[in-house]
Design a protein around this motif. Structure first.
Motif, PDB file in Angstrom:
ATOM      1  N   VAL A  85      12.534   8.264   1.185  1.00 29.21           N
ATOM      2  CA  VAL A  85      13.368   9.254   0.691  1.00 29.21           C
ATOM      3  C   VAL A  85      12.272  10.165  -0.167  1.00 29.21           C
ATOM      4  O   VAL A  85      12.262  11.105   0.279  1.00 29.21           O
ATOM      5  CB  VAL A  85      14.375   8.829  -0.124  1.00 29.21           C
ATOM      6  CG1 VAL A  85      14.990  10.146  -0.604  1.00 29.21           C
ATOM      7  CG2 VAL A  85      15.553   8.256   0.851  1.00 29.21           C
ATOM      8  N   ILE A  86      11.540   9.509  -0.839  1.00 28.38           N
ATOM      9  CA  ILE A  86      10.692  10.309  -2.052  1.00 28.38           C
ATOM     10  C   ILE A  86       9.534  10.965  -0.995  1.00 28.38           C
ATOM     11  O   ILE A  86       9.034  12.225  -1.116  1.00 28.38           O
ATOM     12  CB  ILE A  86      10.017   9.522  -3.025  1.00 28.38           C
ATOM     13  CG1 ILE A  86      11.013   9.175  -4.112  1.00 28.38           C
ATOM     14  CG2 ILE A  86       8.928  10.028  -3.546  1.00 28.38           C
ATOM     15  CD1 ILE A  86      10.623   8.007  -5.095  1.00 28.38           C
ATOM     16  N   MET A  87       9.214  10.257   0.008  1.00 31.90           N
ATOM     17  CA  MET A  87       8.112  10.858   0.956  1.00 31.90           C
ATOM     18  C   MET A  87       8.692  12.210   1.568  1.00 31.90           C
ATOM     19  O   MET A  87       8.071  13.244   1.678  1.00 31.90           O
ATOM     20  CB  MET A  87       7.781   9.714   1.971  1.00 31.90           C
ATOM     21  CG  MET A  87       6.823  10.212   2.980  1.00 31.90           C
ATOM     22  SD  MET A  87       7.181   9.815   4.785  1.00 31.90           S
ATOM     23  CE  MET A  87       8.866   9.828   5.415  1.00 31.90           C
ATOM     24  N   GLY A  88       9.923  11.804   1.914  1.00 32.66           N
ATOM     25  CA  GLY A  88      10.692  12.983   2.525  1.00 32.66           C
ATOM     26  C   GLY A  88      10.797  14.380   1.806  1.00 32.66           C
ATOM     27  O   GLY A  88      10.404  15.500   2.159  1.00 32.66           O
ATOM     28  N   VAL A  89      10.923  14.200   0.574  1.00 32.24           N
ATOM     29  CA  VAL A  89      11.116  15.028  -0.549  1.00 32.24           C
ATOM     30  C   VAL A  89       9.619  15.734  -0.664  1.00 32.24           C
ATOM     31  O   VAL A  89       9.335  17.034  -0.649  1.00 32.24           O
ATOM     32  CB  VAL A  89      11.590  14.794  -1.779  1.00 32.24           C
ATOM     33  CG1 VAL A  89      11.631  15.906  -3.131  1.00 32.24           C
ATOM     34  CG2 VAL A  89      12.997  14.645  -1.750  1.00 32.24           C
ATOM     35  N   GLU A  90       8.729  14.877  -0.689  1.00 30.07           N
ATOM     36  CA  GLU A  90       7.306  15.308  -1.003  1.00 30.07           C
ATOM     37  C   GLU A  90       6.725  16.261  -0.033  1.00 30.07           C
ATOM     38  O   GLU A  90       5.737  16.936   0.102  1.00 30.07           O
ATOM     39  CB  GLU A  90       6.487  13.957  -1.425  1.00 30.07           C
ATOM     40  CG  GLU A  90       6.654  13.612  -2.785  1.00 30.07           C
ATOM     41  CD  GLU A  90       6.225  12.301  -3.212  1.00 30.07           C
ATOM     42  OE1 GLU A  90       5.902  12.086  -4.416  1.00 30.07           O
ATOM     43  OE2 GLU A  90       5.709  11.437  -2.429  1.00 30.07           O
ATOM     44  N   ILE A  91       6.835  15.656   1.381  1.00 32.41           N
ATOM     45  CA  ILE A  91       6.563  16.278   2.618  1.00 32.41           C
ATOM     46  C   ILE A  91       7.195  17.396   3.311  1.00 32.41           C
ATOM     47  O   ILE A  91       6.839  18.376   3.333  1.00 32.41           O
ATOM     48  CB  ILE A  91       6.186  15.113   3.588  1.00 32.41           C
ATOM     49  CG1 ILE A  91       5.151  14.363   2.876  1.00 32.41           C
ATOM     50  CG2 ILE A  91       5.897  15.760   4.831  1.00 32.41           C
ATOM     51  CD1 ILE A  91       4.883  13.030   3.988  1.00 32.41           C
ATOM     52  N   GLY A  96       2.063  16.487  -0.292  1.00 29.86           N
ATOM     53  CA  GLY A  96       2.409  16.056   0.966  1.00 29.86           C
ATOM     54  C   GLY A  96       1.336  14.736   1.065  1.00 29.86           C
ATOM     55  O   GLY A  96       1.836  13.628   1.559  1.00 29.86           O
ATOM     56  N   ASN A  97       0.102  14.749   0.316  1.00 32.85           N
ATOM     57  CA  ASN A  97      -0.727  13.657   0.316  1.00 32.85           C
ATOM     58  C   ASN A  97       0.148  12.443  -0.190  1.00 32.85           C
ATOM     59  O   ASN A  97       0.113  11.408  -0.102  1.00 32.85           O
ATOM     60  CB  ASN A  97      -1.952  13.916  -0.345  1.00 32.85           C
ATOM     61  CG  ASN A  97      -3.034  12.854  -0.205  1.00 32.85           C
ATOM     62  OD1 ASN A  97      -2.990  12.100   0.708  1.00 32.85           O
ATOM     63  ND2 ASN A  97      -3.697  12.671  -1.567  1.00 32.85           N
ATOM     64  N   GLN A  98       0.657  12.729  -1.564  1.00 36.35           N
ATOM     65  CA  GLN A  98       1.296  11.745  -2.179  1.00 36.35           C
ATOM     66  C   GLN A  98       2.643  11.227  -1.545  1.00 36.35           C
ATOM     67  O   GLN A  98       2.912   9.947  -1.388  1.00 36.35           O
ATOM     68  CB  GLN A  98       2.044  12.277  -3.561  1.00 36.35           C
ATOM     69  CG  GLN A  98       2.837  11.217  -4.287  1.00 36.35           C
ATOM     70  CD  GLN A  98       1.639  10.058  -4.888  1.00 36.35           C
ATOM     71  OE1 GLN A  98       0.479  10.469  -5.153  1.00 36.35           O
ATOM     72  NE2 GLN A  98       2.106   8.958  -4.940  1.00 36.35           N
ATOM     73  N   GLY A  99       3.174  12.096  -0.666  1.00 37.22           N
ATOM     74  CA  GLY A  99       4.382  11.833   0.112  1.00 37.22           C
ATOM     75  C   GLY A  99       3.790  10.658   1.442  1.00 37.22           C
ATOM     76  O   GLY A  99       4.701   9.573   1.608  1.00 37.22           O
ATOM     77  N   VAL A 100       2.603  10.461   1.660  1.00 35.60           N
ATOM     78  CA  VAL A 100       2.091   9.744   2.644  1.00 35.60           C
ATOM     79  C   VAL A 100       1.895   8.672   2.265  1.00 35.60           C
ATOM     80  O   VAL A 100       2.480   7.571   2.603  1.00 35.60           O
ATOM     81  CB  VAL A 100       0.908  10.186   3.068  1.00 35.60           C
ATOM     82  CG1 VAL A 100      -0.061   8.977   4.046  1.00 35.60           C
ATOM     83  CG2 VAL A 100       0.962  11.414   4.132  1.00 35.60           C
ATOM     84  N   TYR A 101       1.432   8.516   0.844  1.00 32.74           N
ATOM     85  CA  TYR A 101       1.406   7.057   0.188  1.00 32.74           C
ATOM     86  C   TYR A 101       2.669   6.443  -0.055  1.00 32.74           C
ATOM     87  O   TYR A 101       2.901   5.478   0.423  1.00 32.74           O
ATOM     88  CB  TYR A 101       0.620   7.471  -1.231  1.00 32.74           C
ATOM     89  CG  TYR A 101      -0.675   7.441  -0.979  1.00 32.74           C
ATOM     90  CD1 TYR A 101      -1.552   6.382  -0.982  1.00 32.74           C
ATOM     91  CD2 TYR A 101      -1.403   8.679  -1.292  1.00 32.74           C
ATOM     92  CE1 TYR A 101      -3.180   6.337  -0.868  1.00 32.74           C
ATOM     93  CE2 TYR A 101      -2.819   8.742  -0.976  1.00 32.74           C
ATOM     94  CZ  TYR A 101      -3.517   7.670  -0.898  1.00 32.74           C
ATOM     95  OH  TYR A 101      -4.857   7.926  -0.884  1.00 32.74           O
ATOM     96  N   ASN A 102       3.596   7.280  -0.453  1.00 27.36           N
ATOM     97  CA  ASN A 102       5.006   6.701  -0.531  1.00 27.36           C
ATOM     98  C   ASN A 102       5.699   6.206   0.730  1.00 27.36           C
ATOM     99  O   ASN A 102       6.161   5.278   0.679  1.00 27.36           O
ATOM    100  CB  ASN A 102       5.961   7.584  -1.078  1.00 27.36           C
ATOM    101  CG  ASN A 102       5.753   7.587  -2.731  1.00 27.36           C
ATOM    102  OD1 ASN A 102       5.952   6.676  -3.346  1.00 27.36           O
ATOM    103  ND2 ASN A 102       5.441   8.673  -3.305  1.00 27.36           N
ATOM    104  N   GLY A 103       5.633   7.006   1.650  1.00 27.56           N
ATOM    105  CA  GLY A 103       6.154   6.458   3.271  1.00 27.56           C
ATOM    106  C   GLY A 103       5.460   5.404   3.533  1.00 27.56           C
ATOM    107  O   GLY A 103       6.035   4.561   4.079  1.00 27.56           O
ATOM    108  N   LEU A 104       3.983   5.164   3.373  1.00 23.36           N
ATOM    109  CA  LEU A 104       3.392   4.108   3.845  1.00 23.36           C
ATOM    110  C   LEU A 104       3.800   2.878   3.075  1.00 23.36           C
ATOM    111  O   LEU A 104       3.793   1.722   3.552  1.00 23.36           O
ATOM    112  CB  LEU A 104       1.856   4.298   3.844  1.00 23.36           C
ATOM    113  CG  LEU A 104       1.404   5.254   4.989  1.00 23.36           C
ATOM    114  CD1 LEU A 104      -0.229   5.494   4.752  1.00 23.36           C
ATOM    115  CD2 LEU A 104       1.524   4.604   6.167  1.00 23.36           C
ATOM    116  N   LEU A 105       3.947   3.044   1.680  1.00 25.75           N
ATOM    117  CA  LEU A 105       4.229   1.846   0.927  1.00 25.75           C
ATOM    118  C   LEU A 105       5.841   1.404   1.431  1.00 25.75           C
ATOM    119  O   LEU A 105       5.880   0.119   1.334  1.00 25.75           O
ATOM    120  CB  LEU A 105       4.289   2.340  -0.736  1.00 25.75           C
ATOM    121  CG  LEU A 105       4.810   1.148  -1.499  1.00 25.75           C
ATOM    122  CD1 LEU A 105       4.022  -0.064  -1.473  1.00 25.75           C
ATOM    123  CD2 LEU A 105       4.656   1.883  -2.810  1.00 25.75           C
TER     124      LEU A 105
END
Length: 119
Positions: free
Chosen positions: A16-22, A50-59
């Motif tokens: 969800v955090i990835m979604g907000v970030e990206i 967006g870059n941070q979102g990729v990290y969160n989504g992958l985690l």
């Protein structure tokens, strides 16, 4: 069982955090991260989010992969390590960005870590 439920919630939260970030709008991002809306509209900041979102989504994906692809002691060890990663990132984020990160991300990860330890 409780440890797996909380761990799954941590994975969902990361996605969800990835979604907000990206994909989130500037007002959503500003509110979520306690930032000025004008700041999150800066193109370089949008790229960083967006870059941070990729990290969160992958985690989040890694946590789910661990839950569904591994078993036994390896699964527990990996989930504990992943919850520790989230907890360390939340501590750093609460010290450098906004204090609410420790409650929103760190507390669920700490609960999951403890529950997995005593599983």
């Amino acid at each position: 069982m409780f440890g797996y439920i909380v761990t799954g919630l941590v994975a969902i939260e990361a996605i969800v955090i990835m979604g907000v970030e990206i994909f989130g709008s500037a007002p959503q991002q500003a509110k979520a991260f306690d930032l000025d809306e004008s700041f999150v509209k800066i193109p370089e900041v949008k790229v960083l989010l967006g870059n941070q979102g990729v990290y969160n989504g992958l985690l989040g994906a890694l946590i789910f992969a661990t839950m569904f692809l591994l078993t036994g002691n390896q699964q527990i060890l990996m989930l504990q390590l992943e919850m520790l990663f989230v907890l360390v990132a939340a501590i750093y984020g609460s010290l450098t960005a906004t204090r609410k990160i420790i409650l929103v991300q760190g507390l669920p990860a700490a609960i999951a870590l403890l529950a997995l330890y005593f599983n």
